[in-house]
Write an enzyme that holds these catalytic residues in place. Structure first.
Site, PDB file in Angstrom:
ATOM      1  N   GLU A  94       9.824  -2.822   4.093  1.00 23.52           N
ATOM      2  CA  GLU A  94      10.383  -1.939   3.057  1.00 23.52           C
ATOM      3  C   GLU A  94      10.967  -2.751   1.901  1.00 23.52           C
ATOM      4  OE1 GLU A  94       9.653   1.089   3.269  1.00 23.52           O
ATOM      5  OE2 GLU A  94       9.548   1.638   5.396  1.00 23.52           O
ATOM      6  N   GLY A 105       0.837  -1.195   0.000  1.00 26.24           N
ATOM      7  CA  GLY A 105       0.000   0.000   0.000  1.00 26.24           C
ATOM      8  C   GLY A 105       0.868   1.239   0.000  1.00 26.24           C
TER       9      GLY A 105
END
Ligand code: ADP
Ligand code: MG
Length: 197
Positions: A99, A26
């Site tokens: 990440e 997202g």
């Protein structure tokens, strides 16, 4: 009576040695890291062995922890290259990666290998960069995953669900590691793509 699950030695704790890949994707502030930490904590409660990795490029807040914007945190290992994950994942039942968009393309093969070895692999990352384009290895990870969760933030312009990350500065660098004042979550209708460099 059976020994309770969490009191069994680690070697007998595996339910079934069948792995899988979960992707949490997202925009910024959408709760990807919170969701990753939530899933990993539940595994830790069940005394599964958990290893968490993040790429060296993300130096926000803490060097040895994954930290959400809401200050949830969990201990992690920083790695320079995806291949380093394999070296530290041997003993783990559950692998967390945050990440993931910043990893080299080898991360896809690494996650597949770990899942094929029977591990639960949970990967969080930005699906899109600030230009609204698919970010690094994320599209490939989403394709090979068994489970994909799309998280959304609140659009700072409209209050609608936000799927895009608006960069508020004029920089054209792909990676400007995020602080709240440089990025804003936006609904697609309120997102303004940057002018081409
Ligand atoms: P991500 O990893 O997706 O960037 P985090 O899990 O680090 O997100 O942070 C999510 C938290 O960010 C929310 O719980 C909330 O406290 C905070 N936050 C800041 N700005 C927003 C926003 N625009 N919409 C939703 N949450 C926001
Ligand atoms: Mg995050």
């Amino acid at each position: 009576m059976n020994t309770p699950f969490t009191e069994r030695p680690a070697t007998e704790r595996h339910v079934l040695p069948y792995g899988s890949i979960e992707v949490i994707a997202g925009c910024m502030f959408s709760g990807k890291t919170e969701e990753l930490i939530r899933r990993l904590r539940r595994s830790q409660i069940a005394k599964q062995r958990v290893e968490i990795f993040k790429p060296v490029i993300d130096d926000r807040y803490s060097a040895t922890e994954v930290v959400s914007h809401s200050q949830h945190r969990i201990a992690s290992r920083i790695v320079k290259h995806s291949s380093e994950i394999l070296a530290h994942a041997n003993e783990a039942d559950v692998i967390g990666v945050d990440e993931a968009q910043f990893f080299d393309e080898g991360i896809v093969e690494v996650c597949e290998k770990l899942a094929n070895e029977g591990k639960r692999v949970i990967v969080a990352g930005l699906d899109l960069d600030y230009r609204g384009k698919p970010f690094g290895p994320m599209p490939y990870l989403m394709a090979v995953a068994e489970y994909v969760t799309k998280t959304m933030a609140v659009c700072m312009q409209s209050g609608l669900p936000a799927s895009r990350t608006q960069r508020l500065t004029a920089s054209h660098e792909l990676v400007v590691v995020g602080h709240t004042d440089q990025y804003e979550a936006r609904h697609r209708a309120f997102y303004e793509p940057p002018e081409e460099a």
